[in-house]
Scaffold this motif. Structure first.
Motif, PDB file in Angstrom:
ATOM      1  N   ALA A  23       0.827  -1.198   0.000  1.00 46.40           N
ATOM      2  CA  ALA A  23       0.000   0.000   0.000  1.00 46.40           C
ATOM      3  C   ALA A  23       0.866   1.254   0.000  1.00 46.40           C
ATOM      4  CB  ALA A  23      -0.931  -0.004   1.208  1.00 46.40           C
ATOM      5  N   THR A  27       0.859   4.271  -2.821  1.00 45.45           N
ATOM      6  CA  THR A  27       0.590   5.658  -2.439  1.00 45.45           C
ATOM      7  C   THR A  27       1.719   6.579  -2.870  1.00 45.45           C
ATOM      8  OG1 THR A  27      -0.729   4.937  -0.534  1.00 45.45           O
ATOM      9  CG2 THR A  27       0.100   7.187  -0.498  1.00 45.45           C
ATOM     10  N   SER A  46      -9.707   2.104  -6.465  1.00 43.77           N
ATOM     11  CA  SER A  46      -9.624   1.698  -5.065  1.00 43.77           C
ATOM     12  C   SER A  46     -10.675   0.642  -4.771  1.00 43.77           C
ATOM     13  CB  SER A  46      -9.837   2.908  -4.152  1.00 43.77           C
ATOM     14  OG  SER A  46      -9.990   2.502  -2.806  1.00 43.77           O
ATOM     15  N   ALA A  50      -9.965   0.455   0.982  1.00 43.51           N
ATOM     16  CA  ALA A  50      -8.527   0.492   0.705  1.00 43.51           C
ATOM     17  C   ALA A  50      -7.854   1.770   1.177  1.00 43.51           C
ATOM     18  CB  ALA A  50      -8.279   0.302  -0.787  1.00 43.51           C
ATOM     19  N   LEU A 221      -5.000   0.909  -5.614  1.00 46.72           N
ATOM     20  CA  LEU A 221      -4.644   0.595  -4.233  1.00 46.72           C
ATOM     21  C   LEU A 221      -4.805  -0.912  -4.052  1.00 46.72           C
ATOM     22  CD1 LEU A 221      -6.415   3.564  -2.414  1.00 46.72           C
ATOM     23  CD2 LEU A 221      -3.992   3.329  -3.000  1.00 46.72           C
ATOM     24  N   TRP A 225      -8.268  -2.610   3.754  1.00 49.94           N
ATOM     25  CA  TRP A 225      -8.093  -2.652   5.206  1.00 49.94           C
ATOM     26  C   TRP A 225      -9.420  -2.897   5.906  1.00 49.94           C
ATOM     27  CZ3 TRP A 225      -3.179  -3.097   6.224  1.00 49.94           C
ATOM     28  CH2 TRP A 225      -2.251  -2.530   5.343  1.00 49.94           C
ATOM     29  N   GLY A 248      -5.724  -6.611   4.181  1.00 52.19           N
ATOM     30  CA  GLY A 248      -4.604  -6.158   4.976  1.00 52.19           C
ATOM     31  C   GLY A 248      -4.406  -6.961   6.244  1.00 52.19           C
TER      32      GLY A 248
END
Length: 465
Positions: A23, A27, A46, A50, A221, A225, A248
């Protein structure tokens, strides 16, 4: 929108990086292209949960810190208020403008608690601020002498291309962030006459942008999460085959348990199955029903009632201390507003000594209104349950994707038997337009994939119950 399938993974490929590292790399690349790239647009796909809003807030702060004034475009007032609140919380020293309508209560009062937030219905009051946020509908009425150097378009897949055209003259470069698996933009009028044209006004802003600018940088992404390890593989395979992602968290990082034992009912059995595996399907007997199927509505309400009555608690990577499963962490998702109203009425009718507190606080809404939200447990009334046919509305891939991707721990689906046969008996008969890329996965395939997975987590009710 046309997608390019990812290259197959070779047996000699190195071990994939840890979720946080993956991740972070994504980013960094996104922010580099946004701040230092030469293209007029950057597109970011995304998956659910995410960190899309986190990315938008970080990009806005870094652009502002670099001396680049920017405008942020969201699609609803709720999204705008949430972004402004997040920005002000993350950087209390950053002045942020909230451009709103002239309604009596035009924005969330929580924004008044931030000293750095300036609210106004007049663009002239906010133009000197480093960041100004509003809806696409409001921005369409704004005119400026010189455009903003930068813009961020949040929930870009929910934005119609005609809405993008109305605001495109306000900025020079833009970061487009959105979830390609969510519901398509809504239009109240038919747009069949534009189907297949690159300027179809009903297409999403991203689809039209890329059809005219195919060489724009595109990122994704790679980590959700929100979705647990039990859900990410199914959601990724069923709804994001060309932009796969992973969870995640690992299989043992989250747990859902109940202090009150099961009472032997099918309802408690499916709750325990979902708590143990992340998924549960409560299957009612096959039957054609009205849209607000009384038995299905009662079954959904009963699942919610027992979820709260059994004193559930969850643990996760956020904390080892068990967190109570309160009414604010449970949601019910439906396809239609009248179904949601029927479930609310059923929950309100749950009175008596065995009715847990907080039933009225449970979020009950349609997939459209649940987009972007997150809960610990969701209860879903399947869009095709009890139907005599499989219409394009009920087969829409994004609707099922939203309903099955709101949870952090478990999802319980309530559905009548016979949906796989319904899908087989009603193949798609929608007309094909030249120049329109075939959507993949289509609703038929996505439904089959989800139901095939849920078949191993099914609890059947007895006929007549």
């Amino acid at each position: 929108m046309t997608r390019t399938a990812p290259a197959p993974t070779d047996a000699t490929d190195p071990e994939p990086p840890a979720p946080g590292e993956a991740a972070g790399r994504a980013t960094t690349a996104i922010l580099h292209d946004t701040l230092h790239g030469t293209h007029r647009g950057v597109v970011v796909d995304s998956p659910p949960g995410a960190g899309k809003s986190t990315l938008v807030v970080r990009a806005a702060r870094e652009l502002a810190a670099a001396g680049h004034p920017l405008m942020i475009i969201a699609q609803t007032n709720a999204q705008v208020d949430d972004l402004v609140d997040r920005l002000a919380t993350a950087d209390p020293e950053l002045p942020v403008g909230r451009l709103h309508s002239s309604d009596a209560r035009p924005y969330d009062p929580v924004l008044d608690s931030h000293a750095s937030v300036v609210t106004s219905a007049k663009p002239a009051d906010l133009l000197q601020l480093p960041v100004v946020v509003s809806t696409a509908a409001k921005w369409a009425w704004v005119s400026v002498d010189s455009p903003w150097p930068h813009a961020i378009v949040d929930e870009a897949y929910q934005m119609r291309s005609d809405a993008l055209l109305a605001v495109a003259g306000l900025f020079e470069r833009a970061l487009f962030v959105g979830d390609p698996g969510q519901l398509d933009p809504f239009s109240q009028v038919g747009a069949e006459q534009w189907a297949g044209l690159t300027y179809d006004p009903s297409a999403s802003a991203v689809a039209t942008l890329l059809s005219h600018n195919p060489h724009l940088p595109q990122h994704r992404l790679p980590v959700s999460w929100r979705l647990p390890a039990s859900a990410a593989p199914l959601v990724s395979d069923a709804f994001y085959p060309y932009t796969p992602f992973r969870s995640g968290t690992g299989p043992g990082d989250r747990a859902l348990s109940f202090a009150t034992p099961a009472d032997g009912s099918a309802t408690d059995a499916v709750i325990d199955e979902a708590a143990r595996t992340g998924w549960g399907l409560l299957e009612l007997p096959a039957r054609r029903t009205p849209r607000t199927d009384p038995e299905a509505v009662a079954a959904v309400a009963d699942v919610v009632r027992r979820l709260l009555a059994r004193n559930g608690a969850s643990t996760s990577e956020r904390s080892d201390v068990p967190a109570p499963l309160g009414a604010d962490r449970v949601a019910v998702g439906t396809a239609h507003r009248d179904q949601a109203a029927a479930v609310r009425a059923a929950l309100a009718a749950c009175e008596g000594e065995d009715a847990p507190e907080g039933l009225a606080e449970v979020t009950v809404d349609t997939a459209n209104r649940l987009q972007g939200r997150e809960f610990d447990v969701t209860v879903v009334l399947h869009p095709l349950s009890g139907r005599p046919d499989a219409t394009a509305f009920h087969l829409e891939t994004g609707r099922l994707c939203v309903l099955t991707s709101r949870h952090r721990h478990a999802c319980v689906v309530v559905c009548r038997a016979g949906v796989p046969q319904l899908l087989d008996d009603h193949p798609s008969t929608e007309p094909l337009a030249l120049g329109v890329p075939v959507a993949f996965p289509d609703g038929w395939e996505a439904n089959q994939a989800v139901l095939s997975h849920l078949s191993a987590h099914t609890v059947r009710t007895e006929p007549g119950r």
